[in-house]
Design a protein around this motif. Structure first.
Motif, short mmCIF file in Angstrom:
data_model
loop_
_atom_site.label_atom_id
_atom_site.label_comp_id
_atom_site.label_asym_id
_atom_site.label_seq_id
_atom_site.Cartn_x
_atom_site.Cartn_y
_atom_site.Cartn_z
N ASN A 111 97.03 52.27 38.71
CA ASN A 111 96.16 52.34 39.88
C ASN A 111 96.89 53.06 41.01
OD1 ASN A 111 94.47 51.88 42.04
ND2 ASN A 111 94.03 49.76 41.48
N PRO A 112 96.39 54.21 41.48
CA PRO A 112 97.08 54.93 42.55
C PRO A 112 96.95 54.26 43.91
CG PRO A 112 95.02 56.02 42.01
CD PRO A 112 95.20 54.91 41.00
N ARG A 113 96.10 53.24 44.00
CA ARG A 113 95.87 52.58 45.29
C ARG A 113 96.56 51.22 45.40
NH1 ARG A 113 91.45 54.80 43.34
NH2 ARG A 113 90.76 52.84 42.41
N ALA A 114 97.23 50.81 44.34
CA ALA A 114 97.89 49.50 44.38
C ALA A 114 99.07 49.49 43.43
CB ALA A 114 96.90 48.40 43.99
N HIS A 115 100.14 48.82 43.83
CA HIS A 115 101.32 48.71 42.99
C HIS A 115 101.19 47.51 42.05
CE1 HIS A 115 103.68 51.82 44.94
NE2 HIS A 115 103.28 51.34 46.11
N ARG A 156 99.76 58.36 39.15
CA ARG A 156 100.71 57.26 39.07
C ARG A 156 100.67 56.70 37.66
NH1 ARG A 156 100.43 53.01 43.66
NH2 ARG A 156 101.77 54.60 44.60
N ARG A 170 99.45 62.91 42.87
CA ARG A 170 98.15 63.03 42.19
C ARG A 170 98.01 62.07 41.02
NH1 ARG A 170 96.70 68.97 40.60
NH2 ARG A 170 94.78 67.85 40.13
N GLU A 185 107.24 52.20 37.80
CA GLU A 185 106.15 53.06 38.26
C GLU A 185 106.73 54.40 38.67
OE1 GLU A 185 102.69 50.19 40.14
OE2 GLU A 185 104.27 50.93 41.45
N ASP A 231 105.34 58.21 40.43
CA ASP A 231 104.27 59.01 41.01
C ASP A 231 104.59 60.49 40.80
OD1 ASP A 231 103.12 56.68 41.88
OD2 ASP A 231 103.88 56.85 43.94
#
Length: 216
Positions: free
Chosen positions: A102-106, A5, A3, A69, A71
Motif C-alpha cells: 500500500n503506497p499510502r500506509a506502512h 512500494r 511510484r 519495504e 519505494d
C-alpha cells in the motif's frame, strides 16, 4: 516522490545473523544499487534511499521471515525486483517473496514467533515456564539513554511451549512494545554467557496487522 512500494520477505541465516540492523540496511542499499534498481530517496538536505526493515532483529538471531519495504521512483514490478536483487545480496540473505504494498500506509508488525534450540538438555523445567506465565509480571531490565529501567513484559508474551530440546515463544506487540527471547531466557534463570553458548535463536515467523494483509 515514488511510484511503487513493495514489501519483500527475506531470510537471514548462517554467519549473516551477526549483522546488525543498521548494517543490514546498508547491505540492502548497496544491493539495490548493484542491481540497478531505481530506489526513491527521502527529501531534505541528506536524502537517503527509501528502504525500511520493519523490525529490528537481534544480533546473532537467525530469521526465516523478515520484512522490508522499498519505494521506487519508477515502476519495476515485483518479479523483476526479486530476480535482480538476490544475486546482488551476500550469501545468507535471500529474498523469498516480493508483493506490491500500500503506497499510502506502512506495514506494521503485530507479533513474532521464535524457536530457541539448545545444544544440550534444557537448563529449566516445564514447571518453571508455567510458573513464569502464571505470574502477573515478568520483569526485565533494559537500558534507556544510559539508565536502567525495569519493564513488565508479561502482556507481550502470548505463549511459551517446550518441545524436546527446543522452546517456541510467541510474542505480540503491545502499546509498550514487545519482548526479546533473551529476556525470557534470563527471567528463567539463564545468564548471558550461557545464552550465547548454549542457544541458537531463530525468528521463524513475523505477523503483520490484518489491514495490510487484506491489501496484499
Amino acid at each position: 516522490m515514488f511510484r511503487e512500494r513493495i514489501l519483500l520477505t527475506f531470510s537471514v541465516t548462517g554467519d549473516t545473523r551477526f549483522i546488525s540492523h543498521q548494517d543490514l540496511m546498508r547491505v540492502f542499499q548497496r544491493a539495490a544499487r548493484r542491481a540497478g534498481l531505481s530506489v526513491a530517496s527521502t527529501q531534505g538536505f541528506n536524502p537517503r534511499p527509501r528502504i525500511a526493515i520493519l523490525q529490528t532483529r537481534g544480533v546473532g538471531v537467525s530469521s526465516d521471515e523478515e520484512f522490508a519495504e522499498m519505494d521506487f521512483a519508477d515502476w519495476v514490478g515485483p518479479n523483476r525486483i526479486k530476480d535482480v536483487l538476490n544475486p546482488a545480496l551476500p550469501q545468507g540473505i535471500e529474498v523469498k517473496k516480493v508483493v506490491l504494498a500500500n503506497p499510502r500506509a506502512h506495514a506494521r508488525v503485530c507479533g513474532f514467533t521464535y524457536q530457541v534450540d539448545f545444544s544440550g538438555t534444557l537448563p529449566f523445567s516445564p514447571d518453571a515456564v508455567e510458573k513464569l506465565l502464571d505470574g502477573p509480571e515478568i520483569l526485565v531490565e533494559r537500558q534507556r539513554k544510559g539508565k536502567a529501567k525495569t519493564v513488565n513484559v508479561r502482556p507481550a508474551v502470548d505463549a511459551i511451549r517446550i518441545t524436546n530440546r527446543s522452546v517456541v515463544m510467541k510474542f505480540k506487540v503491545t502499546g509498550q512494545g514487545s519482548v526479546r527471547p533473551e529476556e525470557i531466557l534470563t527471567a528463567l534463570g539463564m545468564c548471558r554467557k550461557d545464552i550465547l553458548t548454549q542457544c541458537r535463536i531463530t525468528r521463524t515467523e513475523m505477523n503483520l496487522s490484518a489491514p495490510f494483509h487484506k491489501f496484499v
